[in-house]
Design a protein around this motif. Structure first.
Motif, short mmCIF file in Angstrom:
data_model
loop_
_atom_site.label_atom_id
_atom_site.label_comp_id
_atom_site.label_asym_id
_atom_site.label_seq_id
_atom_site.Cartn_x
_atom_site.Cartn_y
_atom_site.Cartn_z
N LEU A 40 42.11 45.72 25.23
CA LEU A 40 41.37 45.69 26.49
C LEU A 40 42.24 46.23 27.61
O LEU A 40 43.41 45.88 27.72
CB LEU A 40 40.94 44.25 26.82
CG LEU A 40 40.26 44.02 28.16
CD1 LEU A 40 38.90 44.70 28.19
CD2 LEU A 40 40.09 42.54 28.44
N ILE A 41 41.69 47.12 28.41
CA ILE A 41 42.28 47.51 29.69
C ILE A 41 41.24 47.21 30.75
O ILE A 41 40.11 47.71 30.67
CB ILE A 41 42.66 49.01 29.74
CG1 ILE A 41 43.64 49.36 28.62
CG2 ILE A 41 43.25 49.36 31.09
CD1 ILE A 41 43.99 50.83 28.59
N GLN A 42 41.58 46.40 31.71
CA GLN A 42 40.61 46.02 32.73
C GLN A 42 41.27 46.05 34.10
O GLN A 42 42.30 45.41 34.31
CB GLN A 42 40.06 44.61 32.46
CG GLN A 42 38.90 44.23 33.35
CD GLN A 42 37.64 45.01 33.02
OE1 GLN A 42 37.23 45.05 31.87
NE2 GLN A 42 37.04 45.62 34.00
N GLU A 43 40.69 46.80 35.01
CA GLU A 43 41.14 46.79 36.39
C GLU A 43 40.11 46.05 37.23
O GLU A 43 38.91 46.26 37.07
CB GLU A 43 41.36 48.22 36.89
CG GLU A 43 42.46 48.95 36.12
CD GLU A 43 42.93 50.21 36.81
OE1 GLU A 43 42.34 50.56 37.86
OE2 GLU A 43 43.88 50.84 36.32
N GLY A 44 40.57 45.16 38.08
CA GLY A 44 39.67 44.35 38.87
C GLY A 44 40.25 44.05 40.23
O GLY A 44 41.36 44.45 40.57
N GLY A 90 38.10 48.78 29.41
CA GLY A 90 37.65 48.40 28.09
C GLY A 90 38.67 48.76 27.03
O GLY A 90 39.85 48.96 27.31
N PRO A 91 38.25 48.86 25.77
CA PRO A 91 39.18 49.15 24.69
C PRO A 91 39.63 50.60 24.70
O PRO A 91 38.93 51.49 25.18
CB PRO A 91 38.35 48.84 23.43
CG PRO A 91 36.94 49.12 23.86
CD PRO A 91 36.86 48.68 25.30
N ARG A 146 45.63 44.89 37.28
CA ARG A 146 45.35 45.53 35.99
C ARG A 146 45.76 44.57 34.87
O ARG A 146 46.87 44.05 34.87
CB ARG A 146 46.11 46.83 35.83
CG ARG A 146 46.07 47.36 34.38
CD ARG A 146 46.83 48.63 34.19
NE ARG A 146 46.11 49.77 34.73
CZ ARG A 146 46.48 51.02 34.57
NH1 ARG A 146 47.58 51.31 33.89
NH2 ARG A 146 45.78 52.01 35.08
N LEU A 147 44.84 44.35 33.93
CA LEU A 147 45.09 43.53 32.76
C LEU A 147 45.08 44.44 31.53
O LEU A 147 44.12 45.20 31.32
CB LEU A 147 44.00 42.47 32.64
CG LEU A 147 44.03 41.61 31.37
CD1 LEU A 147 45.25 40.67 31.36
CD2 LEU A 147 42.74 40.80 31.24
N VAL A 148 46.14 44.37 30.73
CA VAL A 148 46.21 45.17 29.50
C VAL A 148 46.54 44.22 28.35
O VAL A 148 47.47 43.43 28.43
CB VAL A 148 47.31 46.27 29.60
CG1 VAL A 148 47.34 47.09 28.32
CG2 VAL A 148 47.07 47.17 30.80
#
Length: 374
Positions: free
Chosen positions: A273-277, A169-170, A370-372
């Protein structure tokens, strides 16, 4: 390289939309130094995770920020009482170093109006891992004399957070420099003088943030510094990963020390946003048979953003679409011939929601990513 086709994008249900929003006061402290006293434990922590040890000064900063969040109206009353200490652009509070401002009393009045309208928020929970990440940066700059959010090893703040836990998340980082009390330090974050977007203040009043880590220490040219990390969700590691050791040799100084520019007294950085998937069987499938995820974030017209998609397990593909999915605004496959991660740097064209398309380049691609967005 394949190009994303608009009509083939399906909506995902249950998407997380990250949309930052916008106790009685503690007695004012006149201490302007970081007291080298025995640290005290100030919060409960998860089993197996070492509790952060805060100095008395750090404890006051933590409590001051939570006082601000939980009772902004009372904080506005205190700010209003400080108007008499403005002398033009100089803020001369008794017992505190004189602060030179850019906006003068106008910044104070604007902050008071903001706090009068602000909704009370829950206090921030202290995070051991996030505090350790903050301490890494304080110790690093305490040796090198650098300022800003990039470590001497090239690390960004969200990379330091990842050394000690998992953030989704943020997230954001505020940094202050200078010799002052905890009360005045937080006051400067609220005024955010000279920064029209008031990023530091908005970070403290972001309703999505639930956790905080902080550390303060000495700085070779600016006396003291405090690093404050904020995040919406943070999962602590039970065993911390050792931080990378900063270079022993400080950066080269100018040949004439008298001409060394004075760095800013405070800065801020934020991650949208930081999202790991994990791309795995059962995920939505693109028309070429590759799997994809979709994430969303809110942005503003003219805002410069960097979007980075990384994976050690598959070749990534990244695209940004408008809110209703009718236009591809940017896309990238490989950063370079030697780097199969994806990177987009762009200026946002409107106020509103943006869609981020996370994809494996090949139909066989599976694995963690990982999306940042920052």
């Amino acid at each position: 390289m394949h190009r994303i086709q608009l009509y083939a994008i399906a909506l995902l249900s249950g998407l997380t939309v990250v949309i930052p929003l916008t106790t009685p006061l503690l007695a004012a402290s006149n201490s302007s130094s970081l007291e080298p006293q025995t640290p005290v434990r100030v919060s409960q922590t998860p089993p197996g995770v070492a509790a952060p040890e805060l100095s008395p000064f750090e404890t006051r900063v933590w409590r001051e920020i939570n006082s601000l969040r939980t009772n902004p109206s009372a904080y506005a009353d205190w700010l209003e009482s400080q108007r008499v200490h403005f002398n033009g652009n100089l803020l001369e509070i008794p017992g505190e170093p004189t602060i030179t401002t850019q906006e003068g009393v106008d910044a104070l009045d604007e902050a008071i109006r903001f706090l009068r309208e602000a909704r009370p928020l829950l206090p921030l929970q202290l995070s051991p891992g996030m505090s350790k990440a903050a301490q890494d940066h304080v110790e690093d700059q305490g040796q090198t004399g650098q300022t800003g959010h990039t470590g001497s090893d090239g690390s960004a703040f969200f990379e330091r957070l990842s050394r000690y836990g998992l953030v989704n998340g943020p997230a954001a980082e505020n940094i202050t420099y200078g010799e002052e009390s905890a009360r005045i330090m937080v006051m400067r974050l609220i005024l955010d003088d000279g920064l029209p977007q008031r990023t530091q203040r908005n970070n403290l009043f972001n309703i999505d943030f639930k956790f905080m880590g902080l550390a303060c220490g000495s700085h070779p040219t600016l006396t003291n510094m405090c690093t404050i990390n904020l995040a919406g969700a943070y999962q602590e590691q039970t065993v911390a990963t050792p931080p990378q050791t900063p270079p022993e040799t400080p950066p080269t100084t100018p040949s004439d020390p008298d001409t060394t520019p004075t760095p800013p007294t405070s800065t801020s950085a934020g991650v949208i946003l930081i999202q790991e998937g994990v791309l795995q069987d059962g995920d939505p499938m693109y028309e070429d048979g590759s799997l994809y995820h979709e994430h969303r974030f809110r942005g503003e017209e003219g805002q410069a953003v960097t979007i980075r998609l990384e994976s050690d397990e598959f070749d990534t593909f990244l695209a940004v679409l408008n809110e209703d999915g009718t236009e591809v605004l940017a896309q990238n496959d490989d950063i370079s011939e030697d780097d199969t991660n994806s990177l987009i740097q762009m200026t946002l064209p409107y106020n509103g929601i943006y869609r981020v398309f996370v994809n494996g380049y090949h139909p066989t691609d599976r694995g963690r990513y990982r999306l940042v967005i920052y």
